[in-house]
Design a protein around this motif. Structure first.
Motif, PDB file in Angstrom:
ATOM      1  N   GLU A 110      41.558  43.792  45.631  1.00 47.07           N
ATOM      2  CA  GLU A 110      42.910  43.930  46.165  1.00 47.07           C
ATOM      3  C   GLU A 110      43.843  42.896  45.532  1.00 47.07           C
ATOM      4  OE1 GLU A 110      45.432  43.844  50.343  1.00 47.07           O
ATOM      5  OE2 GLU A 110      43.279  43.462  50.393  1.00 47.07           O
ATOM      6  N   ALA A 111      43.372  41.659  45.434  1.00 48.11           N
ATOM      7  CA  ALA A 111      44.184  40.595  44.841  1.00 48.11           C
ATOM      8  C   ALA A 111      44.539  40.933  43.399  1.00 48.11           C
ATOM      9  CB  ALA A 111      43.442  39.264  44.917  1.00 48.11           C
ATOM     10  N   ALA A 112      43.569  41.465  42.666  1.00 47.95           N
ATOM     11  CA  ALA A 112      43.822  41.839  41.270  1.00 47.95           C
ATOM     12  C   ALA A 112      44.886  42.927  41.195  1.00 47.95           C
ATOM     13  CB  ALA A 112      42.527  42.293  40.605  1.00 47.95           C
ATOM     14  N   TRP A 113      44.819  43.922  42.102  1.00 47.66           N
ATOM     15  CA  TRP A 113      45.801  45.016  42.103  1.00 47.66           C
ATOM     16  C   TRP A 113      47.200  44.481  42.387  1.00 47.66           C
ATOM     17  CZ3 TRP A 113      49.280  47.250  45.494  1.00 47.66           C
ATOM     18  CH2 TRP A 113      49.797  48.494  45.106  1.00 47.66           C
ATOM     19  N   TRP A 114      47.331  43.604  43.391  1.00 45.51           N
ATOM     20  CA  TRP A 114      48.640  43.049  43.709  1.00 45.51           C
ATOM     21  C   TRP A 114      49.162  42.212  42.554  1.00 45.51           C
ATOM     22  CZ3 TRP A 114      51.779  44.772  47.290  1.00 45.51           C
ATOM     23  CH2 TRP A 114      51.246  45.440  48.389  1.00 45.51           C
TER      24      TRP A 114
ATOM     25  N   TYR B 270      42.975  28.783  44.898  1.00 49.08           N
ATOM     26  CA  TYR B 270      41.531  28.636  44.764  1.00 49.08           C
ATOM     27  C   TYR B 270      40.799  28.728  46.100  1.00 49.08           C
ATOM     28  CZ  TYR B 270      41.472  23.741  46.363  1.00 49.08           C
ATOM     29  OH  TYR B 270      41.570  22.609  47.108  1.00 49.08           O
ATOM     30  N   GLN B 271      41.412  28.281  47.185  1.00 45.55           N
ATOM     31  CA  GLN B 271      40.743  28.373  48.485  1.00 45.55           C
ATOM     32  C   GLN B 271      40.600  29.830  48.926  1.00 45.55           C
ATOM     33  OE1 GLN B 271      43.183  25.751  50.837  1.00 45.55           O
ATOM     34  NE2 GLN B 271      41.831  24.000  50.421  1.00 45.55           N
ATOM     35  N   THR B 272      41.604  30.635  48.671  1.00 42.63           N
ATOM     36  CA  THR B 272      41.527  32.059  48.976  1.00 42.63           C
ATOM     37  C   THR B 272      40.424  32.711  48.151  1.00 42.63           C
ATOM     38  OG1 THR B 272      43.887  32.114  49.479  1.00 42.63           O
ATOM     39  CG2 THR B 272      42.838  34.235  48.964  1.00 42.63           C
ATOM     40  N   TYR B 273      40.357  32.338  46.880  1.00 44.91           N
ATOM     41  CA  TYR B 273      39.333  32.882  45.994  1.00 44.91           C
ATOM     42  C   TYR B 273      37.940  32.506  46.482  1.00 44.91           C
ATOM     43  CZ  TYR B 273      36.731  33.824  41.705  1.00 44.91           C
ATOM     44  OH  TYR B 273      35.820  34.291  40.791  1.00 44.91           O
ATOM     45  N   ILE B 274      37.742  31.253  46.870  1.00 46.11           N
ATOM     46  CA  ILE B 274      36.437  30.811  47.365  1.00 46.11           C
ATOM     47  C   ILE B 274      36.073  31.557  48.644  1.00 46.11           C
ATOM     48  CG2 ILE B 274      35.189  28.849  48.365  1.00 46.11           C
ATOM     49  CD1 ILE B 274      36.686  27.066  46.313  1.00 46.11           C
ATOM     50  N   LYS B 275      37.051  31.759  49.543  1.00 46.81           N
ATOM     51  CA  LYS B 275      36.779  32.512  50.776  1.00 46.81           C
ATOM     52  C   LYS B 275      36.363  33.938  50.462  1.00 46.81           C
ATOM     53  CE  LYS B 275      40.653  31.486  52.854  1.00 46.81           C
ATOM     54  NZ  LYS B 275      41.747  31.472  53.829  1.00 46.81           N
ATOM     55  N   SER B 276      37.018  34.565  49.468  1.00 43.27           N
ATOM     56  CA  SER B 276      36.654  35.946  49.128  1.00 43.27           C
ATOM     57  C   SER B 276      35.259  36.002  48.531  1.00 43.27           C
ATOM     58  CB  SER B 276      37.678  36.574  48.185  1.00 43.27           C
ATOM     59  OG  SER B 276      37.596  36.036  46.894  1.00 43.27           O
TER      60      SER B 276
ATOM     61  N   ALA C 199      35.737  27.321  40.064  1.00 44.97           N
ATOM     62  CA  ALA C 199      36.416  28.183  41.036  1.00 44.97           C
ATOM     63  C   ALA C 199      37.931  28.150  40.822  1.00 44.97           C
ATOM     64  CB  ALA C 199      36.077  27.754  42.456  1.00 44.97           C
ATOM     65  N   ARG C 200      38.474  26.972  40.569  1.00 44.43           N
ATOM     66  CA  ARG C 200      39.914  26.861  40.320  1.00 44.43           C
ATOM     67  C   ARG C 200      40.321  27.619  39.059  1.00 44.43           C
ATOM     68  NH1 ARG C 200      42.175  20.946  42.119  1.00 44.43           N
ATOM     69  NH2 ARG C 200      41.438  21.084  44.238  1.00 44.43           N
ATOM     70  N   LYS C 201      39.500  27.510  38.017  1.00 42.95           N
ATOM     71  CA  LYS C 201      39.789  28.207  36.767  1.00 42.95           C
ATOM     72  C   LYS C 201      39.780  29.726  36.974  1.00 42.95           C
ATOM     73  CE  LYS C 201      37.866  28.936  32.160  1.00 42.95           C
ATOM     74  NZ  LYS C 201      36.712  28.664  31.298  1.00 42.95           N
ATOM     75  N   GLN C 202      38.734  30.222  37.642  1.00 41.03           N
ATOM     76  CA  GLN C 202      38.632  31.661  37.885  1.00 41.03           C
ATOM     77  C   GLN C 202      39.755  32.152  38.797  1.00 41.03           C
ATOM     78  OE1 GLN C 202      34.653  32.390  39.305  1.00 41.03           O
ATOM     79  NE2 GLN C 202      33.726  31.867  37.340  1.00 41.03           N
ATOM     80  N   ALA C 203      40.092  31.363  39.817  1.00 40.73           N
ATOM     81  CA  ALA C 203      41.173  31.742  40.731  1.00 40.73           C
ATOM     82  C   ALA C 203      42.506  31.825  39.991  1.00 40.73           C
ATOM     83  CB  ALA C 203      41.256  30.735  41.879  1.00 40.73           C
ATOM     84  N   GLU C 204      42.742  30.861  39.115  1.00 38.31           N
ATOM     85  CA  GLU C 204      43.986  30.862  38.340  1.00 38.31           C
ATOM     86  C   GLU C 204      44.075  32.109  37.463  1.00 38.31           C
ATOM     87  OE1 GLU C 204      46.397  28.178  35.056  1.00 38.31           O
ATOM     88  OE2 GLU C 204      44.649  27.323  36.048  1.00 38.31           O
ATOM     89  N   GLN C 205      42.954  32.504  36.867  1.00 43.29           N
ATOM     90  CA  GLN C 205      42.933  33.705  36.023  1.00 43.29           C
ATOM     91  C   GLN C 205      43.260  34.952  36.834  1.00 43.29           C
ATOM     92  OE1 GLN C 205      38.969  33.404  34.441  1.00 43.29           O
ATOM     93  NE2 GLN C 205      39.609  32.158  32.699  1.00 43.29           N
ATOM     94  N   LYS C 206      42.914  34.935  38.112  1.00 44.00           N
ATOM     95  CA  LYS C 206      43.186  36.075  38.988  1.00 44.00           C
ATOM     96  C   LYS C 206      44.527  35.953  39.702  1.00 44.00           C
ATOM     97  CE  LYS C 206      38.449  37.418  39.860  1.00 44.00           C
ATOM     98  NZ  LYS C 206      38.553  38.775  39.378  1.00 44.00           N
ATOM     99  N   GLY C 207      45.203  34.811  39.517  1.00 50.83           N
ATOM    100  CA  GLY C 207      46.497  34.614  40.163  1.00 50.83           C
ATOM    101  C   GLY C 207      46.381  34.333  41.647  1.00 50.83           C
ATOM    102  N   LEU C 208      45.275  33.695  42.056  1.00 47.71           N
ATOM    103  CA  LEU C 208      45.031  33.420  43.466  1.00 47.71           C
ATOM    104  C   LEU C 208      44.959  31.917  43.712  1.00 47.71           C
ATOM    105  CD1 LEU C 208      42.095  35.906  44.109  1.00 47.71           C
ATOM    106  CD2 LEU C 208      44.412  36.114  44.961  1.00 47.71           C
TER     107      LEU C 208
END
Length: 109
Positions: free
Chosen positions: A18-22, A88-94, A77-86
């Motif tokens: 969902e995050a990727a789509w948005w 990092y805490q939201t990314y870790i929770k997902s 996690a921060r690097k991957q979250a940034e790539q997804k535009g999220l």
């Protein structure tokens, strides 16, 4: 008078999907939001209009926890979250949610 069209938001298999789509559609949504604000069609949501007066938000409240995470894992996690535009805490929770749900499915199946 121009007829309003609602954007169809697809069903998602995961929060990350969902995050990727948005993220991929952010420019279109930004333009539509700006146009709605300009036309006076945007609304300010309050706790009352979102259902807090009916106790809906308290049911979904997340508990705050502290975890010690190795610096290397946090950096990744921060690097991957940034790539997804999220954030990092939201990314870790997902990631946590998806992993727990997947393990529960494997356990049950």
């Amino acid at each position: 008078m121009k007829k309003k069209t609602k954007r169809a938001v697809p069903a998602f298999a995961s929060e990350a999907e969902e995050a990727a789509w948005w993220f991929e559609n952010r420019k279109l949504h930004d333009r539509e939001f700006a146009a709605a604000v300009k036309k006076g069609e945007a609304q300010v949501l309050t706790a009352r209009s979102c259902g807090a007066d009916r106790g809906l938000q308290s049911q979904d409240a997340a508990r705050v926890v502290s975890l010690r995470v190795p610096e290397a894992d946090l950096a990744l996690a921060r690097k991957q979250a940034e790539q997804k535009g999220l954030p990092y805490q939201t990314y870790i929770k997902s990631l946590l949610h998806e992993t727990l749900a997947e393990r529960e499915k494997r356990k049950a199946g």
